[in-house]
Design a protein around this motif. Structure first.
Motif, short mmCIF file in Angstrom:
data_model
loop_
_atom_site.label_atom_id
_atom_site.label_comp_id
_atom_site.label_asym_id
_atom_site.label_seq_id
_atom_site.Cartn_x
_atom_site.Cartn_y
_atom_site.Cartn_z
N LEU A 113 1.02 -1.20 0.23
CA LEU A 113 0.10 -0.11 -0.17
C LEU A 113 0.78 1.20 -0.13
N GLU A 114 1.88 1.12 0.65
CA GLU A 114 2.69 2.41 0.75
C GLU A 114 3.47 2.48 -0.74
N ALA A 115 4.12 1.39 -1.10
CA ALA A 115 4.44 1.35 -2.52
C ALA A 115 3.55 2.04 -3.42
N LEU A 116 2.35 2.02 -3.33
CA LEU A 116 1.44 2.18 -4.22
C LEU A 116 1.10 3.80 -4.20
N LEU A 117 1.15 4.19 -2.80
CA LEU A 117 1.18 5.72 -2.60
C LEU A 117 2.54 6.41 -3.34
N ARG A 118 3.32 5.86 -3.09
CA ARG A 118 4.89 6.49 -3.55
C ARG A 118 4.95 6.38 -5.09
N LEU A 119 4.33 5.43 -5.57
CA LEU A 119 4.42 5.37 -7.11
C LEU A 119 3.64 6.34 -7.73
N ARG A 120 2.38 6.52 -7.07
CA ARG A 120 1.45 7.23 -7.51
C ARG A 120 1.99 8.81 -7.36
N GLN A 121 2.70 9.05 -6.28
CA GLN A 121 3.30 10.49 -6.39
C GLN A 121 4.31 10.70 -7.28
N ALA A 122 5.09 9.64 -7.42
CA ALA A 122 6.03 9.72 -8.39
C ALA A 122 5.58 10.13 -9.94
N CYS A 123 4.29 9.61 -10.24
CA CYS A 123 3.52 9.80 -11.46
C CYS A 123 3.16 11.27 -11.60
N LYS A 128 16.41 12.29 -3.97
CA LYS A 128 17.32 13.39 -3.53
C LYS A 128 17.74 14.43 -5.08
N GLY A 129 17.25 14.04 -6.03
CA GLY A 129 17.43 14.68 -7.31
C GLY A 129 17.17 16.22 -7.33
N GLY A 130 16.60 17.01 -6.19
CA GLY A 130 16.44 18.52 -6.27
C GLY A 130 15.03 18.64 -7.02
N ARG A 131 14.89 19.85 -7.04
CA ARG A 131 13.21 20.29 -7.43
C ARG A 131 13.13 20.11 -8.66
N GLN A 132 12.12 19.49 -9.51
CA GLN A 132 11.94 19.32 -10.98
C GLN A 132 10.53 19.57 -11.28
N ILE A 133 10.14 20.22 -12.27
CA ILE A 133 8.71 20.32 -12.83
C ILE A 133 8.36 19.14 -13.53
N SER A 134 7.30 18.49 -13.23
CA SER A 134 7.15 17.20 -13.65
C SER A 134 6.22 17.29 -15.10
N SER A 135 6.38 16.22 -15.84
CA SER A 135 5.50 16.22 -17.16
C SER A 135 3.80 16.62 -16.70
N LYS A 136 3.48 16.32 -15.65
CA LYS A 136 1.90 16.50 -15.41
C LYS A 136 1.92 17.90 -15.08
N MET A 137 2.90 18.52 -14.41
CA MET A 137 2.78 19.80 -14.33
C MET A 137 2.92 20.80 -15.39
N GLN A 138 3.69 20.29 -16.20
CA GLN A 138 3.98 21.02 -17.48
C GLN A 138 2.53 21.15 -18.18
N ILE A 139 2.15 19.84 -18.62
CA ILE A 139 0.54 19.77 -19.18
C ILE A 139 -0.54 20.85 -18.38
N ALA A 140 -0.45 20.61 -17.18
CA ALA A 140 -1.40 21.52 -16.34
C ALA A 140 -1.24 22.78 -16.78
N LEU A 141 0.05 23.43 -16.37
CA LEU A 141 0.19 24.78 -16.93
C LEU A 141 0.17 25.17 -18.36
N GLY A 142 0.44 24.22 -19.24
CA GLY A 142 -0.09 24.19 -20.63
C GLY A 142 -1.46 24.59 -20.68
N GLN A 143 -2.32 23.83 -20.44
CA GLN A 143 -3.51 23.90 -20.21
C GLN A 143 -4.15 25.36 -19.87
N ILE A 144 -3.69 25.66 -18.62
CA ILE A 144 -4.02 26.95 -18.06
C ILE A 144 -3.78 28.05 -18.76
#
Length: 240
Positions: A50-60, A72-88
């Motif tokens: 159940l924790e694995a599913l939560l973390r994998l969904r967060q990663a998506c 530990k890779g530092g802040r990155q803007i995800s593909s989903k965030m890019q799409i959401a911003l593009g729609q907006i």
């Protein structure tokens, strides 16, 4: 009111420069939890899964949601965030959009990006005490085009008939809760066509969850394992 069918945007690796890195993080999280399930006692397999599913969904949604033990890779803007911003950013003069997510942290991250772009928005989270004000502002203020809401907070007592678009960043385990939240945008009095868009990462647990919902017509939150809606085998299959 015409409600467009849910649209699954399958994110292909060539569409976003960062998506390959996101895939690497996703695979890392999956391997960490698969090892934990193999090494752990049988009685803990369900809780680890159940924790694995939560973390994998967060990663998506955004790797920034993951704890530092997994990323530990530092802040990155995800593909989903890019799409959401593009729609907006493509909204027309009179268009308005609601963004739903289970993860308030993801919506707060989206707030940062909207502020950087000087885009007006309102929010409704579980901690919001005054629910009427953000709804009223979204409904009446032409300059406020974006409404950010956690999907559970947005499922009750709202009438968001100003919306033209509904964007779902991630899937809620309970389709009935999703439908209730979506219905906020097309209640009695709605005169607009409303397009509901679902963002789904290809070849991830998100696709498997949708397939499982369709096959089982799942109506209970699978995190509530006492409901017996998912067997351990079905749970583990989501991680394979």
């Amino acid at each position: 009111v015409i409600i467009a069918p849910y649209v699954a945007y399958l994110l292909e690796t060539h569409e976003f420069a960062y998506f390959k890195e996101e895939q690497v993080v996703y695979d890392h999280v999956r391997k960490v939890f698969n090892k934990a399930m193999k090494d752990g006692t049988s009685g803990r397999v369900s809780s680890i899964a159940l924790e694995a599913l939560l973390r994998l969904r967060q990663a998506c949604v955004s790797v920034n949601l993951l704890p530092s033990t997994l990323y530990k890779g530092g802040r990155q803007i995800s593909s989903k965030m890019q799409i959401a911003l593009g729609q907006i950013e493509q909204l027309g003069k009179d268009d308005k959009l609601i963004v739903f997510s289970q993860f308030v942290q993801a919506l707060e991250e989206l707030e940062d990006y909207l502020q950087e772009r000087d885009i007006a928005y309102v929010t409704l989270y579980g901690t919001t005490t005054d629910r009427e004000t953000p709804v009223s502002v979204f409904q009446q203020d032409a300059d406020v085009k974006v409404f950010l809401s956690s999907i559970k907070a947005g499922g009750v007592g709202l009438n968001l008939t100003a919306a033209d678009y509904v964007l779902l960043l991630d899937d809620w385990w309970n389709p009935a809760v999703e439908a209730q939240a979506f219905s906020r945008a097309h209640r009695i009095g709605q005169k607009r066509n409303v397009e509901v868009v679902r963002l789904v990462c290809k070849d991830t647990v998100e696709e498997k969850i949708l397939a499982l919902q369709e096959s089982k017509q799942q109506t209970a939150d699978v995190f509530n394992m006492s409901g017996g809606k998912l067997t351990n085998e079905e749970l583990l299959n989501l991680l394979r």
